[in-house]
Design a protein around this motif. Structure first.
Motif, PDB file in Angstrom:
ATOM      1  N   LYS A   1       1.865 -38.072  -5.129  1.00 15.16           N
ATOM      2  CA  LYS A   1       2.671 -37.673  -3.963  1.00 15.16           C
ATOM      3  C   LYS A   1       4.169 -37.706  -4.275  1.00 15.16           C
ATOM      4  O   LYS A   1       4.877 -36.731  -4.057  1.00 15.16           O
ATOM      5  CB  LYS A   1       2.403 -38.605  -2.767  1.00 15.16           C
ATOM      6  CG  LYS A   1       0.994 -38.577  -2.246  1.00 15.16           C
ATOM      7  CD  LYS A   1       0.826 -39.517  -1.058  1.00 15.16           C
ATOM      8  CE  LYS A   1       0.886 -40.992  -1.403  1.00 15.16           C
ATOM      9  NZ  LYS A   1      -0.173 -41.475  -2.301  1.00 15.16           N
ATOM     10  N   THR A   2       4.632 -38.858  -4.745  1.00 15.90           N
ATOM     11  CA  THR A   2       6.076 -39.017  -4.961  1.00 15.90           C
ATOM     12  C   THR A   2       6.581 -38.039  -6.014  1.00 15.90           C
ATOM     13  O   THR A   2       7.622 -37.395  -5.842  1.00 15.90           O
ATOM     14  CB  THR A   2       6.399 -40.472  -5.367  1.00 15.90           C
ATOM     15  OG1 THR A   2       6.020 -41.332  -4.293  1.00 15.90           O
ATOM     16  CG2 THR A   2       7.879 -40.656  -5.620  1.00 15.90           C
TER      17      THR A   2
ATOM     18  N   ASN B   1       9.491 -44.886  -1.210  1.00 18.59           N
ATOM     19  CA  ASN B   1       8.104 -44.809  -0.774  1.00 18.59           C
ATOM     20  C   ASN B   1       7.992 -44.915   0.752  1.00 18.59           C
ATOM     21  O   ASN B   1       7.047 -45.471   1.267  1.00 18.59           O
ATOM     22  CB  ASN B   1       7.322 -45.937  -1.445  1.00 18.59           C
ATOM     23  CG  ASN B   1       6.029 -45.419  -2.039  1.00 18.59           C
ATOM     24  OD1 ASN B   1       5.779 -44.216  -2.042  1.00 18.59           O
ATOM     25  ND2 ASN B   1       5.204 -46.313  -2.502  1.00 18.59           N
TER      26      ASN B   1
ATOM     27  N   ASN C   1       6.681 -43.832   3.273  1.00 21.90           N
ATOM     28  CA  ASN C   1       5.651 -42.850   3.619  1.00 21.90           C
ATOM     29  C   ASN C   1       4.650 -43.318   4.674  1.00 21.90           C
ATOM     30  O   ASN C   1       3.677 -42.649   4.939  1.00 21.90           O
ATOM     31  CB  ASN C   1       4.913 -42.400   2.349  1.00 21.90           C
ATOM     32  CG  ASN C   1       4.125 -43.531   1.700  1.00 21.90           C
ATOM     33  OD1 ASN C   1       3.909 -44.573   2.310  1.00 21.90           O
ATOM     34  ND2 ASN C   1       3.667 -43.321   0.487  1.00 21.90           N
TER      35      ASN C   1
ATOM     36  N   GLU D   1       6.514 -37.473   2.452  1.00 20.19           N
ATOM     37  CA  GLU D   1       5.310 -38.033   1.849  1.00 20.19           C
ATOM     38  C   GLU D   1       4.538 -38.786   2.934  1.00 20.19           C
ATOM     39  O   GLU D   1       5.135 -39.534   3.706  1.00 20.19           O
ATOM     40  CB  GLU D   1       5.768 -38.987   0.733  1.00 20.19           C
ATOM     41  CG  GLU D   1       4.664 -39.626  -0.043  1.00 20.19           C
ATOM     42  CD  GLU D   1       5.199 -40.453  -1.245  1.00 20.19           C
ATOM     43  OE1 GLU D   1       6.251 -40.107  -1.821  1.00 20.19           O
ATOM     44  OE2 GLU D   1       4.549 -41.448  -1.578  1.00 20.19           O
TER      45      GLU D   1
ATOM     46  N   ARG E   1       6.901 -44.293 -13.432  1.00 18.43           N
ATOM     47  CA  ARG E   1       5.780 -43.350 -13.414  1.00 18.43           C
ATOM     48  C   ARG E   1       5.855 -42.522 -14.685  1.00 18.43           C
ATOM     49  O   ARG E   1       6.694 -41.638 -14.807  1.00 18.43           O
ATOM     50  CB  ARG E   1       5.845 -42.385 -12.227  1.00 18.43           C
ATOM     51  CG  ARG E   1       5.270 -42.916 -10.917  1.00 18.43           C
ATOM     52  CD  ARG E   1       6.349 -43.506 -10.145  1.00 18.43           C
ATOM     53  NE  ARG E   1       6.106 -43.597  -8.720  1.00 18.43           N
ATOM     54  CZ  ARG E   1       6.987 -44.113  -7.896  1.00 18.43           C
ATOM     55  NH1 ARG E   1       8.127 -44.579  -8.353  1.00 18.43           N
ATOM     56  NH2 ARG E   1       6.733 -44.192  -6.611  1.00 18.43           N
TER      57      ARG E   1
HETATM   58 MG   LIG Z   1       4.404 -42.646  -3.556  1.00 20.63          MG
END
Ligand SMILES: [Mg+2]
Ligand SMILES: Nc1ncnc2c1ncn2[C@@H]1O[C@H](COP(=O)(O)OP(=O)(O)O)[C@@H](O)[C@H]1O
Length: 452
Positions: free
Chosen positions: A101-102, A132, A134, A156, A311
């Motif tokens: 998602k991110t 985040n 979200n 998100e 990530r």
């Molecule tokens: Mg995320």
């Protein structure tokens, strides 16, 4: 407050320390803290409107402060955000899914920052979820940042309990919605893979049929969920309307591919490692296509994207290759990361430093056993483990033929880093990954002898 008088308030806050002159303070009741304990602090800092559930002890502010009593302050926050979203009326792009998602959000935002729609540039007119933010608190706070000039909002939507995506969709009222993937994650709250699919599927079920659903054909679950949407759809993936052909996996340098969208194509060099990021790029391109963005803006935007911290960040440190994917982990993202490491051309050895995958409920032991098997199948030379499921990962690796002396279970971050340092040489590649609670980045920090 006098009847009939209009009062203007400023920003909406839920943390009293952020309150300023004219703020609206909403008292949320969390697991640890109750916002009602901070109303005096908020007023002291200038808040001129309080949204509360409990009436107690707000009466003394009544003269100078507007107090709105509601049944559910979290719901009120969502309603305010929804109102703002409707009033400013940007195109809302919503992204949910188990993984990616991110990253996808950063990709679409990068594309839009370089694009024009209906002949006018979007630069400076795109709002996106920060970090985040979200969930049922984060999404409303994101939408409440809308100032009025935005043309697009990229948000998100995250979930760990049934019903959350439904409510988030109601608040955001997306024009374009994307489900990146359905994978075993947050099983403690969502029950099973089918439960995860049902929850993510709420996005397509609750979206306005006037909107557009972006459907990932490469994931059997999202493909099926796409069928439930009655409005316009744009597909992506191997056989999608938006697809990536002639892929060249460049290992640590990223991935090159030819993006096809709307009958046109562009060669794109993505600076993110891992095939999973190609899928994320296609999802972002499909969203952009849905907005009418041209291929050249897609190319420029996608090529500008760098990894989000923790990530799939690749780096070289003293001749040692490192993949820092320590932000989070579940079975699907573990597989994606192992594959990324396997695809890198390595002179020395490959080692993985893995922490537990949390929130898998009754699937926990089986998933960790499977993880060990996957590690062995990807021909990883050494396996370093931390956490309460480490033994199961080890068992899986041994079952699949990995030699016992190649597996280490650490007692703590530092001790594991010490073991790792003993064996690591120039030319080796290391992958760090685990659920957020395991903080595997601390092993990396200790390995480099920085941090604590
Ligand atoms: Mg995320
Ligand atoms: N499309 C994907 N499929 C599987 N795993 C992915 C995908 N995209 C990213 N990942 C993995 O998930 C991790 C988290 O990515 P992120 O974009 O932060 O996802 P999210 O916001 O959904 O948690 C990445 O570091 C990578 O390991």
């Amino acid at each position: 407050m006098q009847q009939g008088r209009e009062v203007y308030f400023r920003e909406v806050v839920i943390d009293s320390r952020r309150a300023g002159k004219g703020s609206v303070f909403i008292a949320l009741e969390g697991n640890r803290l109750d916002g009602h304990a901070f109303v005096a602090d908020a007023v002291g800092r200038g808040a001129s409107c309080l949204v509360v559930r409990k009436k107690a002890d707000t009466s003394r502010f009544l003269k100078k402060t507007t107090v709105i009593q509601v049944q559910d302050t979290l719901r009120a926050l969502g309603e305010l955000a929804h109102y703002r979203r409707q009033k400013v009326s940007p195109k809302v792009l919503a992204i949910t899914g188990s993984n990616g998602k991110t990253t996808t959000k950063e990709m679409i935002a990068a594309i839009l920052g370089r694009a024009s729609i209906y002949g006018s540039r979007l630069s400076g007119k795109v709002l996106k979820t920060e970090g985040n933010y979200n969930n049922l608190v984060g999404l409303p706070l994101t939408l409440l940042r809308l100032q009025g000039r935005e043309r697009v909002a990229v948000v998100e939507l995250g979930t760990n309990a049934p019903g959350e995506i439904r409510r988030l969709t109601e608040i955001a009222d997306p024009d374009i919605g994307l489900i990146t993937s359905v994978a075993p994650a947050h099983l403690t709250g969502l029950g099973s893979l089918a439960g995860v699919a049902r929850e993510k599927g709420e996005l397509f079920l609750r979206m306005t049929p006037k909107g557009t659903a972006i459907v990932n054909l490469d994931d059997p679950w999202t493909r099926r969920l796409g069928k439930s949407f009655k409005g316009e759809k744009i597909t992506y993936g191997n056989n999608g309307e938006v697809r990536g052909e002639n892929r060249m996996v460049l290992g640590e340098k990223g991935t090159e591919f030819t993006l096809w969208a709307g009958g046109g194509r562009r060669r794109i060099r993505l600076r993110l490692s891992g095939e999973c990021n190609l899928s994320n790029a296609l999802g972002a391109a499909a969203m952009a296509y849905g907005l009418g963005v041209d291929l050249e803006s897609m190319r420029k935007g996608l090529e500008s994207v760098r990894p989000v911290p923790m990530r799939m960040v690749t780096e070289r440190w003293k001749g040692i290759g490192i993949i820092n994917d320590a932000y989070n982990a579940n079975p699907a993202s573990m597989e994606a990361a192992l594959k990324t490491l396997a695809d890198i051309r390595v002179k020395g050895k490959r080692a993985v430093i893995l922490g537990d995958m949390l929130e898998l409920g009754s699937e926990s032991i089986k998933s960790h056993l499977e993880l060990g098997k996957k590690v062995a199948r990807h021909h990883i030379d050494r396996l370093y483990l931390l956490g309460q499921y480490a033994l199961h990962v080890k068992e899986g690796a041994l079952l699949e033929g990995m030699a016992e002396e190649r597996v280490r279970i650490g007692r703590g971050h530092r001790e594991l880093a010490d073991r790792l340092r003993e064996h690591t040489k120039r030319g080796d590649w290391l992958l760090f990954k685990g659920s957020r609670g395991l903080c595997m980045e601390k092993v990396l920090a200790a390995f480099k002898k920085i941090g604590d």
